[in-house]
Design a protein around this motif. Sequence first.
Motif, PDB file in Angstrom:
ATOM      1  N   MET A  51       7.886 -16.466   1.461  1.00  0.00           N
ATOM      2  CA  MET A  51       7.419 -17.771   1.023  1.00  0.00           C
ATOM      3  C   MET A  51       7.306 -18.707   2.218  1.00  0.00           C
ATOM      4  O   MET A  51       8.151 -18.725   3.099  1.00  0.00           O
ATOM      5  CB  MET A  51       8.374 -18.358  -0.009  1.00  0.00           C
ATOM      6  N   ASN A  52       6.224 -19.493   2.221  1.00  0.00           N
ATOM      7  CA  ASN A  52       6.014 -20.416   3.322  1.00  0.00           C
ATOM      8  C   ASN A  52       6.909 -21.646   3.175  1.00  0.00           C
ATOM      9  O   ASN A  52       7.161 -22.110   2.063  1.00  0.00           O
ATOM     10  CB  ASN A  52       4.550 -20.873   3.339  1.00  0.00           C
ATOM     11  N   PRO A  53       7.394 -22.203   4.278  1.00  0.00           N
ATOM     12  CA  PRO A  53       8.178 -23.444   4.191  1.00  0.00           C
ATOM     13  C   PRO A  53       7.294 -24.607   3.792  1.00  0.00           C
ATOM     14  O   PRO A  53       6.078 -24.553   3.940  1.00  0.00           O
ATOM     15  CB  PRO A  53       8.713 -23.614   5.618  1.00  0.00           C
ATOM     16  N   ALA A  54       7.914 -25.657   3.268  1.00  0.00           N
ATOM     17  CA  ALA A  54       7.151 -26.841   2.891  1.00  0.00           C
ATOM     18  C   ALA A  54       6.492 -27.430   4.125  1.00  0.00           C
ATOM     19  O   ALA A  54       7.134 -27.604   5.155  1.00  0.00           O
ATOM     20  CB  ALA A  54       8.082 -27.876   2.252  1.00  0.00           C
ATOM     21  N   PRO A  55       5.187 -27.728   4.047  1.00  0.00           N
ATOM     22  CA  PRO A  55       4.491 -28.260   5.219  1.00  0.00           C
ATOM     23  C   PRO A  55       4.918 -29.682   5.513  1.00  0.00           C
ATOM     24  O   PRO A  55       5.275 -30.444   4.621  1.00  0.00           O
ATOM     25  CB  PRO A  55       3.012 -28.209   4.805  1.00  0.00           C
ATOM     26  N   ALA A  56       4.876 -30.055   6.776  1.00  0.00           N
ATOM     27  CA  ALA A  56       5.185 -31.428   7.159  1.00  0.00           C
ATOM     28  C   ALA A  56       4.052 -32.333   6.687  1.00  0.00           C
ATOM     29  O   ALA A  56       2.879 -31.993   6.808  1.00  0.00           O
ATOM     30  CB  ALA A  56       5.330 -31.523   8.671  1.00  0.00           C
ATOM     31  N   PRO A  57       4.378 -33.489   6.085  1.00  0.00           N
ATOM     32  CA  PRO A  57       3.331 -34.373   5.559  1.00  0.00           C
ATOM     33  C   PRO A  57       2.476 -34.950   6.677  1.00  0.00           C
ATOM     34  O   PRO A  57       2.963 -35.307   7.739  1.00  0.00           O
ATOM     35  CB  PRO A  57       4.127 -35.473   4.853  1.00  0.00           C
ATOM     36  N   THR A  58       1.156 -35.016   6.419  1.00  0.00           N
ATOM     37  CA  THR A  58       0.238 -35.608   7.385  1.00  0.00           C
ATOM     38  C   THR A  58      -0.421 -36.856   6.802  1.00  0.00           C
ATOM     39  O   THR A  58      -1.055 -37.599   7.514  1.00  0.00           O
ATOM     40  CB  THR A  58      -0.849 -34.594   7.794  1.00  0.00           C
ATOM     41  N   THR A  59      -0.311 -37.046   5.500  1.00  0.00           N
ATOM     42  CA  THR A  59      -0.865 -38.230   4.858  1.00  0.00           C
ATOM     43  C   THR A  59       0.212 -38.860   3.999  1.00  0.00           C
ATOM     44  O   THR A  59       1.176 -38.209   3.602  1.00  0.00           O
ATOM     45  CB  THR A  59      -2.076 -37.864   3.983  1.00  0.00           C
ATOM     46  N   GLU A  60       0.029 -40.137   3.698  1.00  0.00           N
ATOM     47  CA  GLU A  60       1.023 -40.872   2.931  1.00  0.00           C
ATOM     48  C   GLU A  60       0.597 -40.983   1.473  1.00  0.00           C
ATOM     49  O   GLU A  60       0.381 -42.070   0.953  1.00  0.00           O
ATOM     50  CB  GLU A  60       1.230 -42.256   3.549  1.00  0.00           C
ATOM     51  N   LEU A  61       0.427 -39.862   0.823  1.00  0.00           N
ATOM     52  CA  LEU A  61       0.084 -39.862  -0.595  1.00  0.00           C
ATOM     53  C   LEU A  61       1.334 -40.128  -1.427  1.00  0.00           C
ATOM     54  O   LEU A  61       2.397 -39.584  -1.156  1.00  0.00           O
ATOM     55  CB  LEU A  61      -0.507 -38.513  -1.008  1.00  0.00           C
ATOM     56  N   LEU A  63       1.394 -23.220  -6.448  1.00  0.00           N
ATOM     57  CA  LEU A  63       1.845 -21.878  -6.061  1.00  0.00           C
ATOM     58  C   LEU A  63       0.887 -21.241  -5.063  1.00  0.00           C
ATOM     59  O   LEU A  63       1.317 -20.502  -4.163  1.00  0.00           O
ATOM     60  CB  LEU A  63       1.968 -20.991  -7.304  1.00  0.00           C
ATOM     61  N   GLU A  64      -0.396 -21.513  -5.218  1.00  0.00           N
ATOM     62  CA  GLU A  64      -1.361 -20.972  -4.261  1.00  0.00           C
ATOM     63  C   GLU A  64      -1.036 -21.449  -2.854  1.00  0.00           C
ATOM     64  O   GLU A  64      -1.118 -20.669  -1.897  1.00  0.00           O
ATOM     65  CB  GLU A  64      -2.779 -21.398  -4.659  1.00  0.00           C
ATOM     66  N   GLU A  65      -0.675 -22.714  -2.733  1.00  0.00           N
ATOM     67  CA  GLU A  65      -0.359 -23.250  -1.409  1.00  0.00           C
ATOM     68  C   GLU A  65       0.967 -22.717  -0.900  1.00  0.00           C
ATOM     69  O   GLU A  65       1.099 -22.353   0.267  1.00  0.00           O
ATOM     70  CB  GLU A  65      -0.316 -24.779  -1.456  1.00  0.00           C
ATOM     71  N   ARG A  66       1.968 -22.640  -1.776  1.00  0.00           N
ATOM     72  CA  ARG A  66       3.296 -22.205  -1.323  1.00  0.00           C
ATOM     73  C   ARG A  66       3.327 -20.720  -0.987  1.00  0.00           C
ATOM     74  O   ARG A  66       3.959 -20.310  -0.018  1.00  0.00           O
ATOM     75  CB  ARG A  66       4.338 -22.509  -2.397  1.00  0.00           C
ATOM     76  N   LEU A  67       2.642 -19.897  -1.802  1.00  0.00           N
ATOM     77  CA  LEU A  67       2.734 -18.450  -1.629  1.00  0.00           C
ATOM     78  C   LEU A  67       1.519 -17.848  -0.924  1.00  0.00           C
ATOM     79  O   LEU A  67       1.494 -16.637  -0.695  1.00  0.00           O
ATOM     80  CB  LEU A  67       2.907 -17.774  -2.997  1.00  0.00           C
TER      81      LEU A  67
END
Length: 219
Positions: free
Chosen positions: A1-11, A122-126
């Motif tokens: 599983m991929n780690p949570a990405p670092a935020p690049t936008t302030e959504l 899930l598509e993004e995480r996995l």
Amino acid sequence: MNPAPAPTTELTPVMLSALEHYAYCPRQAGLILLEDSYADDVSTVRGTLLHHRVHEPGQDNRSGVRTLRALPVWHHELGLTGVCDVVEIHDDGTVLPVEHKSGSYQPAGPADLQVAGQALCLEERLDVTIETAVVYSSADRRRHEVRVDTELRQRVATTTAHVRQVMEQMALPAPAADKRCRRCSMNILCMPKVLADHKKLNTLHGDLFAPSPEADWDD
């Protein structure tokens, strides 16, 4: 599983559960998100008890499938976040989110939107592609297949933007004042009939804030 990405936008983060609330009634979502309001009835209590069982983090392994429970997920681009009830990972690489609901299933209803949001997360995480999700209804004890097609994906993105707008503008949507209100546990908090009847609302407002006859405005 991929780690949570670092935020690049302030959504402003939007919870997956808010998609279902907004799809059912924007005002219901607003009351929950902005006023932290919630009221239980028989249906919501039943749903809470059901989710206590599926929200215990853990995993099971049986022939051909690994089952994950209470899996945290996110979608960085959409700003979605939340927890999947159940995620099945099959030996052939298929990833299947399974959303549990206590009530009857409504085809193309709010639950489809929520489980599709889970699929996108899930598509993004996995790092997979998910074309099918499932809503399990305990009312009829059946799995209902949901096609995560282009149209449903767009509905997820659009609804996410609408929920975020409610949160950022801090303004409650107007009441529905239709048949949905009879089934809503938040009917008393929302007061849809009063607020939708502008003439009656103005009368009540005038009565409430009318100056007292005894008031001495010269003091």
